[in-house]
Design an enzyme around this catalytic site. Structure first.
Site, short mmCIF file in Angstrom:
data_model
loop_
_atom_site.label_atom_id
_atom_site.label_comp_id
_atom_site.label_asym_id
_atom_site.label_seq_id
_atom_site.Cartn_x
_atom_site.Cartn_y
_atom_site.Cartn_z
CE LYS A 64 -3.90 -2.13 2.38
NZ LYS A 64 -3.25 -3.29 3.01
CG ASP A 67 6.78 9.02 0.50
OD1 ASP A 67 6.69 10.27 0.50
OD2 ASP A 67 7.66 8.42 1.13
CB ALA A 70 10.20 11.42 -6.60
#
Length: 154
Positions: A64, A67, A70
């Site tokens: 999961k 963030d 990138a």
């Protein structure tokens, strides 16, 4: 006994040893396993996922990921390169776009699954965390976004 590849067994067990014992008990009847955060985060957890993959089993790593794009791109690439058939990410456009980019850079057959709304969240929970949608409306919105971003399923 023939296995049904649509059946995925969740190895939501307290230890790698318990998970390994479950896989041994089910050998020949189950070909796909989900490994969640508790097991992946244990010492040797990712190695266990790789071990199952090396045995020819289907491996679903339920990270999961969530963030900045990138970071998710790098993580998705690393997981895909390590050997993973299915990988979960949160269904937010920046997250999904990063995951698709990372998976594609890995050049593997890893499929991305987007988690629209955690099943533990109620409409009241979504209001508390600032979403202006009910769970069903947010799921519908995120499914459309997932399709637009190019993930493989929700």
């Amino acid at each position: 006994m023939l296995t049904d590849p649509r059946l995925i067994i969740g190895l939501d067990l307290p230890s790698i040893e318990a998970a390994r014992a479950m896989v041994e008990r089910l050998e020949g009847t189950i070909s796909a396993y989900k490994i969640g955060l508790t097991l992946l985060a244990r010492p040797g957890g990712v190695a266990f996922a790789h071990e199952l993959k090396a045995r020819g089993l289907t491996v679903f790593q339920d990270w999961k990921l969530h963030d900045i794009g990138a970071q998710v791109e790098g993580a998705a690439r690393a997981v895909a390169e390590g050997g993973c058939d299915l990988l979960t990410v949160h269904a937010e456009p920046q997250v999904m776009r990063g995951a698709v980019k990372g998976r594609d850079a890995a050049g593997t057959g890893t499929k991305l699954l987007a988690v629209t709304v955690l099943t533990s969240l109620s409409d009241a929970d979504l209001t508390d965390i600032g979403y202006g949608f009910t769970a069903s409306d947010l799921v519908e919105r995120r499914v459309r976004q997932a399709l637009d971003c190019g993930v493989d399923g929700v």
